[in-house]
Design a protein around this motif. Structure first.
Motif, PDB file in Angstrom:
ATOM      1  N   SER A 128       0.858  -1.184   0.000  1.00  0.00           N
ATOM      2  CA  SER A 128       0.000   0.000   0.000  1.00  0.00           C
ATOM      3  C   SER A 128       0.896   1.236   0.000  1.00  0.00           C
ATOM      4  O   SER A 128       1.998   1.222   0.569  1.00  0.00           O
ATOM      5  CB  SER A 128      -0.908  -0.001   1.224  1.00  0.00           C
ATOM      6  OG  SER A 128      -0.158  -0.092   2.407  1.00  0.00           O
ATOM      7  N   TYR A 129       0.458   2.288  -0.651  1.00  0.00           N
ATOM      8  CA  TYR A 129       1.235   3.527  -0.703  1.00  0.00           C
ATOM      9  C   TYR A 129       0.259   4.693  -0.798  1.00  0.00           C
ATOM     10  O   TYR A 129      -0.895   4.540  -1.229  1.00  0.00           O
ATOM     11  CB  TYR A 129       2.199   3.521  -1.901  1.00  0.00           C
ATOM     12  CG  TYR A 129       1.523   3.422  -3.254  1.00  0.00           C
ATOM     13  CD1 TYR A 129       1.304   4.553  -4.038  1.00  0.00           C
ATOM     14  CD2 TYR A 129       1.074   2.196  -3.751  1.00  0.00           C
ATOM     15  CE1 TYR A 129       0.672   4.463  -5.276  1.00  0.00           C
ATOM     16  CE2 TYR A 129       0.438   2.098  -4.971  1.00  0.00           C
ATOM     17  CZ  TYR A 129       0.245   3.234  -5.738  1.00  0.00           C
ATOM     18  OH  TYR A 129      -0.389   3.141  -6.952  1.00  0.00           O
ATOM     19  N   VAL A 166      -8.849   2.278  -3.924  1.00  0.00           N
ATOM     20  CA  VAL A 166      -9.639   3.403  -3.417  1.00  0.00           C
ATOM     21  C   VAL A 166      -8.800   4.674  -3.388  1.00  0.00           C
ATOM     22  O   VAL A 166      -9.223   5.742  -3.866  1.00  0.00           O
ATOM     23  CB  VAL A 166     -10.183   3.092  -2.011  1.00  0.00           C
ATOM     24  CG1 VAL A 166     -10.865   4.319  -1.404  1.00  0.00           C
ATOM     25  CG2 VAL A 166     -11.163   1.921  -2.062  1.00  0.00           C
ATOM     26  N   ASN A 167      -7.601   4.582  -2.852  1.00  0.00           N
ATOM     27  CA  ASN A 167      -6.756   5.768  -2.691  1.00  0.00           C
ATOM     28  C   ASN A 167      -6.281   6.352  -4.014  1.00  0.00           C
ATOM     29  O   ASN A 167      -6.070   7.567  -4.123  1.00  0.00           O
ATOM     30  CB  ASN A 167      -5.542   5.431  -1.832  1.00  0.00           C
ATOM     31  CG  ASN A 167      -5.907   5.158  -0.382  1.00  0.00           C
ATOM     32  OD1 ASN A 167      -7.005   5.480   0.065  1.00  0.00           O
ATOM     33  ND2 ASN A 167      -4.993   4.554   0.361  1.00  0.00           N
ATOM     34  N   ALA A 190      -6.155  -8.599   5.291  1.00  0.00           N
ATOM     35  CA  ALA A 190      -6.107  -7.841   6.543  1.00  0.00           C
ATOM     36  C   ALA A 190      -7.224  -6.812   6.586  1.00  0.00           C
ATOM     37  O   ALA A 190      -7.924  -6.572   5.601  1.00  0.00           O
ATOM     38  CB  ALA A 190      -4.747  -7.149   6.680  1.00  0.00           C
ATOM     39  N   GLY A 191      -7.345  -6.184   7.742  1.00  0.00           N
ATOM     40  CA  GLY A 191      -8.268  -5.071   7.904  1.00  0.00           C
ATOM     41  C   GLY A 191      -7.553  -3.745   7.747  1.00  0.00           C
ATOM     42  O   GLY A 191      -6.323  -3.686   7.669  1.00  0.00           O
ATOM     43  N   ILE A 200      -7.901   5.389   2.590  1.00  0.00           N
ATOM     44  CA  ILE A 200      -7.860   4.239   3.483  1.00  0.00           C
ATOM     45  C   ILE A 200      -6.425   4.048   3.972  1.00  0.00           C
ATOM     46  O   ILE A 200      -5.477   4.130   3.187  1.00  0.00           O
ATOM     47  CB  ILE A 200      -8.333   2.962   2.765  1.00  0.00           C
ATOM     48  CG1 ILE A 200      -9.805   3.101   2.350  1.00  0.00           C
ATOM     49  CG2 ILE A 200      -8.147   1.749   3.655  1.00  0.00           C
ATOM     50  CD1 ILE A 200     -10.316   1.908   1.571  1.00  0.00           C
ATOM     51  N   ILE A 201      -6.271   3.804   5.268  1.00  0.00           N
ATOM     52  CA  ILE A 201      -4.961   3.563   5.850  1.00  0.00           C
ATOM     53  C   ILE A 201      -4.824   2.066   6.137  1.00  0.00           C
ATOM     54  O   ILE A 201      -5.667   1.469   6.809  1.00  0.00           O
ATOM     55  CB  ILE A 201      -4.755   4.359   7.157  1.00  0.00           C
ATOM     56  CG1 ILE A 201      -5.053   5.847   6.932  1.00  0.00           C
ATOM     57  CG2 ILE A 201      -3.331   4.164   7.678  1.00  0.00           C
ATOM     58  CD1 ILE A 201      -4.179   6.513   5.892  1.00  0.00           C
ATOM     59  N   ASP A 202      -3.770   1.479   5.628  1.00  0.00           N
ATOM     60  CA  ASP A 202      -3.514   0.043   5.770  1.00  0.00           C
ATOM     61  C   ASP A 202      -2.921  -0.223   7.154  1.00  0.00           C
ATOM     62  O   ASP A 202      -1.712  -0.133   7.348  1.00  0.00           O
ATOM     63  CB  ASP A 202      -2.558  -0.400   4.663  1.00  0.00           C
ATOM     64  CG  ASP A 202      -2.201  -1.869   4.740  1.00  0.00           C
ATOM     65  OD1 ASP A 202      -3.073  -2.658   5.131  1.00  0.00           O
ATOM     66  OD2 ASP A 202      -1.057  -2.214   4.405  1.00  0.00           O
ATOM     67  N   THR A 203      -3.783  -0.549   8.129  1.00  0.00           N
ATOM     68  CA  THR A 203      -3.341  -0.641   9.517  1.00  0.00           C
ATOM     69  C   THR A 203      -3.132  -2.068  10.017  1.00  0.00           C
ATOM     70  O   THR A 203      -2.388  -2.281  10.971  1.00  0.00           O
ATOM     71  CB  THR A 203      -4.369   0.013  10.441  1.00  0.00           C
ATOM     72  OG1 THR A 203      -5.632  -0.661  10.281  1.00  0.00           O
ATOM     73  CG2 THR A 203      -4.525   1.496  10.131  1.00  0.00           C
TER      74      THR A 203
END
Length: 263
Positions: A128-129, A166-167, A190-191, A200-203
């Motif tokens: 993710s970036y 999305v981003n 993952a969530g 969206i933040i990949d947490t």
């Protein structure tokens, strides 16, 4: 959590994943517990600090340490991020590599060096970036070029595809289908956290949402069934709740298998 995994007798995960950096030199009680777990479970390693896109040289001594560690614990798969996390010091974050042919060749050469030292192929993860500096080609074209040039495997992170779609406004299904099936070593799901409608933040800190489960089902339909790991880094629920999500992976895999048999 170590005690929870050691005491499980039913519905055990098929395999577990650790960041090798956290265990390389750990001894004492936790070192013994980890050794006990690697004797009970199959493990893969997912690195955090190889920094494949960094301007700094690859840390050769670190890679040699990894090679010993993998043999000690019978680690069959080692994966890393298609990103970088250092440059005149550690950045403590995963930074995006510029999507360009020059970058692809640079990263591929570094992957080949690591593979030569380890004497095994590694897998790189589509990450993710949140920004794409100096972008000259698409993410999918860059990813596929690195895989081809380095002749390495792919860690297919389904959640990262959804987050990036999305981003950055692209079609998640189209991206997924454009990846090379034959290079997939295993997958992640993952969530994440919704910061805004378009961010969206990949947490890895929440439950997997339904659109990501659906994308995982598409991945199996298009690429075949591959081993898939549930990632959860914090906000850890009781082990029984985590295992429910692991079981959902198995259910989706079973449905994909039945669908394939009916063709």
């Amino acid at each position: 959590m170590l005690d929870d995994m050691a005491s499980l007798t039913t519905e055990r995960p098929d395999f577990l994943e650790v960041a090798p950096e956290n265990w390389l030199v750990l001894g004492g009680k936790f070192g013994k517990q980890f050794r006990s777990l690697t004797e009970q479970y199959s493990f893969v390693c997912h690195g955090l600090s190889l920094s494949l896109g960094s301007p700094d040289p690859i840390d050769i001594n670190f890679v040699k340490q990894l090679k010993i560690f993998f043999k000690q614990h019978d680690i069959k798969i080692y994966s890393e991020h298609l990103s970088y996390c250092s440059g005149n010091g550690h950045l403590y974050d995963l930074m995006p590599i510029p999507f360009s042919e020059e970058s692809a060749h640079y990263v591929a050469d570094r992957i080949k060096l690591v593979q030569d030292i380890l004497e095994q192929r590694i897998a790189v993860e589509n990450v993710s970036y949140y920004a794409a500096p100096d972008q000259k080609m698409s993410e999918i074209d860059f990813t596929n070029m690195v895989l081809e040039l380095s002749d390495c495997d792919l860690l297919l992170d389904v959640n990262n595809i959804y987050v990036n779609s999305v981003n950055h406004g692209y079609d998640a299904s189209a991206f997924l289908k454009a990846l090379p099936s034959q290079r997939i070593a295993y997958g992640h799901i993952a969530g994440h956290y919704n910061e805004a409608e378009d961010l969206i933040i990949d947490t890895h800190g929440d439950d997997v949402i339904e659109p990501v489960w659906q994308l995982l089902a598409q991945a199996y339909q298009h690429h075949g069934i591959f081993p898939t790991l549930l990632e959860r880094d914090f906000n850890l629920p009781p082990i029984d709740e985590l295992l429910e999500e692991v079981q959902k992976i198995r259910v989706i895999q079973g449905m994909a298998s039945q669908s394939e048999q009916l063709k």
